[in-house]
Design a protein around this motif. Sequence first.
Motif, PDB file in Angstrom:
ATOM      1  N   ARG A   1       0.843  -1.214   0.000  1.00 43.56           N
ATOM      2  CA  ARG A   1       0.000   0.000   0.000  1.00 43.56           C
ATOM      3  C   ARG A   1       0.874   1.259   0.000  1.00 43.56           C
ATOM      4  O   ARG A   1       0.523   2.256  -0.615  1.00 43.56           O
ATOM      5  CB  ARG A   1      -0.948   0.001   1.202  1.00 43.56           C
TER       6      ARG A   1
ATOM      7  N   LEU B   1      -1.104   4.361  -1.401  1.00 43.29           N
ATOM      8  CA  LEU B   1      -2.407   4.258  -0.722  1.00 43.29           C
ATOM      9  C   LEU B   1      -2.263   4.402   0.795  1.00 43.29           C
ATOM     10  O   LEU B   1      -3.251   4.497   1.503  1.00 43.29           O
ATOM     11  CB  LEU B   1      -3.070   2.910  -1.031  1.00 43.29           C
TER      12      LEU B   1
ATOM     13  N   PHE C   1      -5.235  -6.725  -7.794  1.00 41.71           N
ATOM     14  CA  PHE C   1      -5.532  -6.899  -6.365  1.00 41.71           C
ATOM     15  C   PHE C   1      -5.866  -8.355  -6.041  1.00 41.71           C
ATOM     16  O   PHE C   1      -6.256  -9.133  -6.930  1.00 41.71           O
ATOM     17  CB  PHE C   1      -6.704  -6.006  -5.961  1.00 41.71           C
TER      18      PHE C   1
ATOM     19  N   ALA D   1     -10.845  -6.985  -7.401  1.00 42.78           N
ATOM     20  CA  ALA D   1     -11.364  -5.598  -7.296  1.00 42.78           C
ATOM     21  C   ALA D   1     -11.968  -5.128  -8.620  1.00 42.78           C
ATOM     22  O   ALA D   1     -11.832  -3.962  -8.997  1.00 42.78           O
ATOM     23  CB  ALA D   1     -10.285  -4.634  -6.804  1.00 42.78           C
ATOM     24  N   LEU D   2     -12.626  -6.053  -9.320  1.00 47.20           N
ATOM     25  CA  LEU D   2     -13.336  -5.644 -10.539  1.00 47.20           C
ATOM     26  C   LEU D   2     -14.627  -4.949 -10.116  1.00 47.20           C
ATOM     27  O   LEU D   2     -15.185  -5.261  -9.062  1.00 47.20           O
ATOM     28  CB  LEU D   2     -13.677  -6.856 -11.402  1.00 47.20           C
ATOM     29  N   PHE D   3     -15.106  -4.034 -10.963  1.00 51.49           N
ATOM     30  CA  PHE D   3     -16.346  -3.328 -10.623  1.00 51.49           C
ATOM     31  C   PHE D   3     -17.533  -4.212 -10.965  1.00 51.49           C
ATOM     32  O   PHE D   3     -17.718  -4.599 -12.120  1.00 51.49           O
ATOM     33  CB  PHE D   3     -16.399  -1.988 -11.348  1.00 51.49           C
TER      34      PHE D   3
ATOM     35  N   ARG E   1      -6.916  -6.005 -16.865  1.00 49.08           N
ATOM     36  CA  ARG E   1      -7.173  -4.586 -16.620  1.00 49.08           C
ATOM     37  C   ARG E   1      -5.881  -3.856 -16.230  1.00 49.08           C
ATOM     38  O   ARG E   1      -5.643  -2.720 -16.643  1.00 49.08           O
ATOM     39  CB  ARG E   1      -8.222  -4.426 -15.516  1.00 49.08           C
TER      40      ARG E   1
ATOM     41  N   MET F   1     -17.770  -0.994  -2.218  1.00 51.78           N
ATOM     42  CA  MET F   1     -16.611  -0.781  -3.095  1.00 51.78           C
ATOM     43  C   MET F   1     -15.349  -0.525  -2.290  1.00 51.78           C
ATOM     44  O   MET F   1     -14.255  -0.944  -2.668  1.00 51.78           O
ATOM     45  CB  MET F   1     -16.879   0.396  -4.036  1.00 51.78           C
TER      46      MET F   1
ATOM     47  N   THR G   1     -14.214  -3.988  -0.922  1.00 52.20           N
ATOM     48  CA  THR G   1     -13.708  -4.950  -1.921  1.00 52.20           C
ATOM     49  C   THR G   1     -12.538  -4.363  -2.718  1.00 52.20           C
ATOM     50  O   THR G   1     -12.197  -4.885  -3.778  1.00 52.20           O
ATOM     51  CB  THR G   1     -14.825  -5.364  -2.900  1.00 52.20           C
ATOM     52  N   GLN G   2     -11.962  -3.297  -2.203  1.00 53.22           N
ATOM     53  CA  GLN G   2     -10.786  -2.635  -2.796  1.00 53.22           C
ATOM     54  C   GLN G   2     -11.073  -1.994  -4.155  1.00 53.22           C
ATOM     55  O   GLN G   2     -10.137  -1.666  -4.886  1.00 53.22           O
ATOM     56  CB  GLN G   2      -9.619  -3.625  -2.922  1.00 53.22           C
ATOM     57  N   GLU G   3     -12.356  -1.843  -4.504  1.00 50.80           N
ATOM     58  CA  GLU G   3     -12.659  -1.203  -5.793  1.00 50.80           C
ATOM     59  C   GLU G   3     -12.282   0.280  -5.760  1.00 50.80           C
ATOM     60  O   GLU G   3     -11.860   0.837  -6.780  1.00 50.80           O
ATOM     61  CB  GLU G   3     -14.142  -1.370  -6.141  1.00 50.80           C
TER      62      GLU G   3
ATOM     63  N   ASP H   1      -9.772   1.501  -3.990  1.00 51.66           N
ATOM     64  CA  ASP H   1      -8.314   1.489  -4.159  1.00 51.66           C
ATOM     65  C   ASP H   1      -7.953   1.266  -5.626  1.00 51.66           C
ATOM     66  O   ASP H   1      -7.011   1.862  -6.143  1.00 51.66           O
ATOM     67  CB  ASP H   1      -7.686   0.359  -3.321  1.00 51.66           C
TER      68      ASP H   1
END
Lengths: 274, 267
Positions: free
Chosen positions: A59, A64, A98, A102-104, A164, B132, B135-137, B139
């Motif tokens: 991070r 981050l 990730f 961490a997909l939308f 991605r 979000m 779920t790290q979205e 980030d």
Amino acid sequence: MASMSASKVLMGEPVVEVESLGATYTGIPVLDDISLRVYPGEIMVIMGGSGSGKSTLLRCLLGLHRPSAGRVRLFGQDISGLGVRQWVVLRKKMGVAFQGGALFNSMSVGENVCLPLREHTRLDPNTMRIMSRMKLEMVNLAGFEHLMPAQLSGGMLKRAALARALVMDPALVFFDEPSAGLDPVVAADLDELILRIRRAMQISVVVVTHELESAFKIADRITVLDQGRILMTGSVEELRNSDIPRVQRLLTRTFEEQPVDPEAYLRRLTGGAD
Amino acid sequence: MHAMGLRGFTERLGRRFAGGVEDFGHGAMLLGESLFWILLGRWWQQPVRVRAMVAEMMQVGVLAIPVIAILAFANGAMMAMQGIYTLRDFGAESQLVAGVATAVTREFGALITGIVVAARSGSAIAARIGTMQMTQEVDALRVMGISPVRYLVAPILAALMLMMPLLTVLADSMAMVGMAVISALQLNMGFATFVDQVWRALTPGDVWQGLAKSFIFGVMIALIAASNGFNAQHGAQGLGRATTRSVVLCICAIVVTDMIFTFFLIL
């Protein structure tokens, strides 16, 4: 083991440079005096047990988490003083896969992969679609672009996340626990994929993992973290031959006997009561 | 023992106060950053997408139309019934339309809209951003060089700023319809007479007051819900807490702001 030898890759200006990094989490120190470098084309694996600080280190590298001490340089730029625009330029050179993908969830796989292109370029939709398909093909997910993330298996999610991360043709890719939660065959496939992509795209890769087998297979060099400090950094061979007891225990998965103070143990059990 | 209890109480009070100040600061930062992206995003080649804004307008605005229409109609009818009951004692039923129409346009249209949108969208926004976040979205957006505020909050803020006044106009109109129905049934008032009385009773200032309030309510709902979403942590329980907190804070903020507004505009 990775096909590129350590001596061959340690050339040029480092793409990642960490100097005396320290970090705290809710006031508790989790990283102390971390220094490491990642060179162009190198696969650096950051390894350590649970709570060793590897996720916090990642991070910090990604900007981050603000370090409490030291500095991080990406592509020669100190990230602590970067403005919004400079960050955007820098982030276009990096990709991150990730742990959970961490997909939308509201977008299809294809839309997820297209997102960085849509936000950072002025390409027409057809070109973006072709570029995203190329990356999906690269991670063996061609034909799955219409699926939603909820319809993918764990391994497919990680590969879609990788597609991605690669879509902007970055020079540096970070992986957070790429093989965590996958069966050995799928994990091995993903390791092969990381090696293949490094070869094809000539990128630097930083992998954070606790999986020994995976680390040994893909790493040019490995940094071992323990209790927030670096135990050692070296090639797989150097790691195997290390005489540092904690490194050896990590490699041989030996249980570490902790000395027990009976009085302290009793105090903990009774909550400090007499 | 007593001193320790007092100390604990003051400590908790101090922590709550500091938390409140922090929340306010976070909300102010979200507002500043969202406005920055809405106004200057295109110049920075990071525009707030019109498509995202339209999608949010559908979610927070268009889909709320049936609920707001029903509640506003019922509210208008109830106020008319109560008004008739109260005014009858004084033989002043003829003042019903003027009184209720003013109250609806100044207060209740905006208030009902605010409460419905806070309950519907305040919880949904907090839950969506909170999920979000976990779920790290969020980030993932950051590391892709996409500002989460521009991508997630700015379209919601813009949508609420546009839709809240429009929904308030709808709520005002539906409340008037409710009142017209009761006036027709109880006072034998014709529709033309009703419209004429409303027209005479209302000033543009009454309507603007309600619309200005609804605009402010929209801003507050967006910021409170987004802020709670971004601060959600500790898994499903934390997400539930953030969602509940978002709705409660939104409704409290709306009612208190409404009161402050009214105090300064009327007195």
